[in-house]
Design a protein around this motif. Sequence first.
Motif, PDB file in Angstrom:
ATOM      1  N   VAL A  75     -22.893 -28.156  54.295  1.00 48.88           N
ATOM      2  CA  VAL A  75     -23.063 -26.716  54.065  1.00 48.88           C
ATOM      3  C   VAL A  75     -22.379 -25.993  55.223  1.00 48.88           C
ATOM      4  N   PRO A  76     -21.191 -25.401  54.994  1.00 49.52           N
ATOM      5  CA  PRO A  76     -20.409 -24.832  56.101  1.00 49.52           C
ATOM      6  C   PRO A  76     -21.166 -23.847  56.992  1.00 49.52           C
ATOM      7  N   HIS A  77     -21.933 -22.932  56.401  1.00 46.77           N
ATOM      8  CA  HIS A  77     -22.635 -21.955  57.243  1.00 46.77           C
ATOM      9  C   HIS A  77     -23.785 -22.592  58.021  1.00 46.77           C
ATOM     10  N   ALA A  78     -24.350 -23.678  57.537  1.00 40.38           N
ATOM     11  CA  ALA A  78     -25.379 -24.402  58.295  1.00 40.38           C
ATOM     12  C   ALA A  78     -24.721 -25.258  59.371  1.00 40.38           C
ATOM     13  N   ARG A  79     -23.617 -25.887  59.028  1.00 33.51           N
ATOM     14  CA  ARG A  79     -22.914 -26.750  59.974  1.00 33.51           C
ATOM     15  C   ARG A  79     -22.509 -25.967  61.217  1.00 33.51           C
ATOM     16  N   SER A  80     -21.957 -24.768  61.032  1.00 34.72           N
ATOM     17  CA  SER A  80     -21.484 -23.987  62.174  1.00 34.72           C
ATOM     18  C   SER A  80     -22.642 -23.593  63.100  1.00 34.72           C
ATOM     19  N   ARG A  81     -23.817 -23.455  62.541  1.00 36.57           N
ATOM     20  CA  ARG A  81     -24.997 -23.079  63.340  1.00 36.57           C
ATOM     21  C   ARG A  81     -25.433 -24.197  64.283  1.00 36.57           C
ATOM     22  N   GLU A 121     -23.412 -26.934  65.315  1.00 36.10           N
ATOM     23  CA  GLU A 121     -22.343 -27.665  66.035  1.00 36.10           C
ATOM     24  C   GLU A 121     -22.390 -27.349  67.514  1.00 36.10           C
ATOM     25  N   PRO A 122     -22.008 -28.269  68.378  1.00 36.28           N
ATOM     26  CA  PRO A 122     -21.492 -29.619  68.159  1.00 36.28           C
ATOM     27  C   PRO A 122     -22.591 -30.679  68.039  1.00 36.28           C
ATOM     28  N   THR A 123     -23.842 -30.270  68.202  1.00 38.30           N
ATOM     29  CA  THR A 123     -24.944 -31.237  68.160  1.00 38.30           C
ATOM     30  C   THR A 123     -24.959 -32.027  66.855  1.00 38.30           C
ATOM     31  N   LEU A 124     -24.730 -31.341  65.739  1.00 33.07           N
ATOM     32  CA  LEU A 124     -24.787 -32.005  64.442  1.00 33.07           C
ATOM     33  C   LEU A 124     -23.743 -33.112  64.337  1.00 33.07           C
ATOM     34  N   SER A 125     -22.522 -32.835  64.756  1.00 35.07           N
ATOM     35  CA  SER A 125     -21.471 -33.865  64.706  1.00 35.07           C
ATOM     36  C   SER A 125     -21.801 -35.033  65.614  1.00 35.07           C
ATOM     37  N   LEU A 126     -22.336 -34.753  66.765  1.00 31.66           N
ATOM     38  CA  LEU A 126     -22.703 -35.844  67.682  1.00 31.66           C
ATOM     39  C   LEU A 126     -23.817 -36.702  67.106  1.00 31.66           C
ATOM     40  N   LEU A 127     -24.801 -36.073  66.502  1.00 31.04           N
ATOM     41  CA  LEU A 127     -25.886 -36.841  65.892  1.00 31.04           C
ATOM     42  C   LEU A 127     -25.387 -37.691  64.728  1.00 31.04           C
ATOM     43  N   LEU A 128     -24.487 -37.122  63.922  1.00 29.98           N
ATOM     44  CA  LEU A 128     -23.928 -37.891  62.809  1.00 29.98           C
ATOM     45  C   LEU A 128     -23.103 -39.051  63.326  1.00 29.98           C
ATOM     46  N   HIS A 139     -32.063 -24.101  51.625  1.00 26.64           N
ATOM     47  CA  HIS A 139     -31.078 -23.071  51.967  1.00 26.64           C
ATOM     48  C   HIS A 139     -31.678 -21.861  52.678  1.00 26.64           C
ATOM     49  N   THR A 140     -32.776 -22.081  53.414  1.00 25.52           N
ATOM     50  CA  THR A 140     -33.306 -21.070  54.331  1.00 25.52           C
ATOM     51  C   THR A 140     -33.017 -21.563  55.748  1.00 25.52           C
ATOM     52  N   GLN A 141     -33.143 -20.677  56.726  1.00 28.26           N
ATOM     53  CA  GLN A 141     -32.949 -21.102  58.114  1.00 28.26           C
ATOM     54  C   GLN A 141     -33.970 -22.180  58.488  1.00 28.26           C
ATOM     55  N   ALA A 142     -35.211 -22.006  58.041  1.00 27.38           N
ATOM     56  CA  ALA A 142     -36.247 -23.009  58.317  1.00 27.38           C
ATOM     57  C   ALA A 142     -35.918 -24.333  57.627  1.00 27.38           C
ATOM     58  N   GLY A 143     -35.327 -24.267  56.436  1.00 23.63           N
ATOM     59  CA  GLY A 143     -34.924 -25.476  55.731  1.00 23.63           C
ATOM     60  C   GLY A 143     -33.855 -26.239  56.486  1.00 23.63           C
ATOM     61  N   TYR A 144     -32.898 -25.506  57.041  1.00 21.46           N
ATOM     62  CA  TYR A 144     -31.856 -26.150  57.844  1.00 21.46           C
ATOM     63  C   TYR A 144     -32.449 -26.753  59.121  1.00 21.46           C
ATOM     64  N   ASP A 145     -33.345 -25.996  59.761  1.00 17.96           N
ATOM     65  CA  ASP A 145     -33.998 -26.507  60.971  1.00 17.96           C
ATOM     66  C   ASP A 145     -34.803 -27.767  60.657  1.00 17.96           C
TER      67      ASP A 145
END
Length: 168
Positions: free
Chosen positions: A153-159, A161-168, A119-125
């Motif tokens: 994690v909504p606040h991570a997801r918004s950071r 998007e849209p790359t995350l949805s495409l990768l999934l 739950h850190t920015q580096a963790g999300y990266d």
Amino acid sequence: DLFRPAPRAFQQQLRRAEKAIAEEDYRSAVVLLGAVLTGQTPDPDLAEIQQDYFVTGDGETKHRTSIRAEALRLLGAMPAEGRQWYELKFGTEAAQIMKRAVAEGDLGALHDVTRKYFHTQAGYDAALLVGRRQLDRGHPLAAALSLKRLYDVPHARSRFEPTLSLLL
């Protein structure tokens, strides 16, 4: 019982963290939960434990859950103020570990960042990098599991998007 019970020190830290969150003392909660995730405890006999333990959940089902998964759940459920405290306390350390892991191509160290500092920015990266690396290696299920953690994690997801949805 198939599972070894969590050491009392870890259980107490988790209970104290829950109490601190209820009292909106996010700074104390972050310190306690961070110690559980990194395997540090005030008990000198248990310092730096690298394994996870299971604790019995409350309620009628009495199912077991990982103590680290519970710590991650509590951190993720905290309001923005609590997550900011967590970033202040552990974000720099997580970023340094991630930077070294990327420079050395160490996938294991990236996994450690997602496990200990999710739950850190580096963790999300790191979670995004692990997911992309798994895709590149031809492991779509492993990639989806890593990327889904971010998506949940909504606040991570918004950071991401849209790359995350495409990768999934």
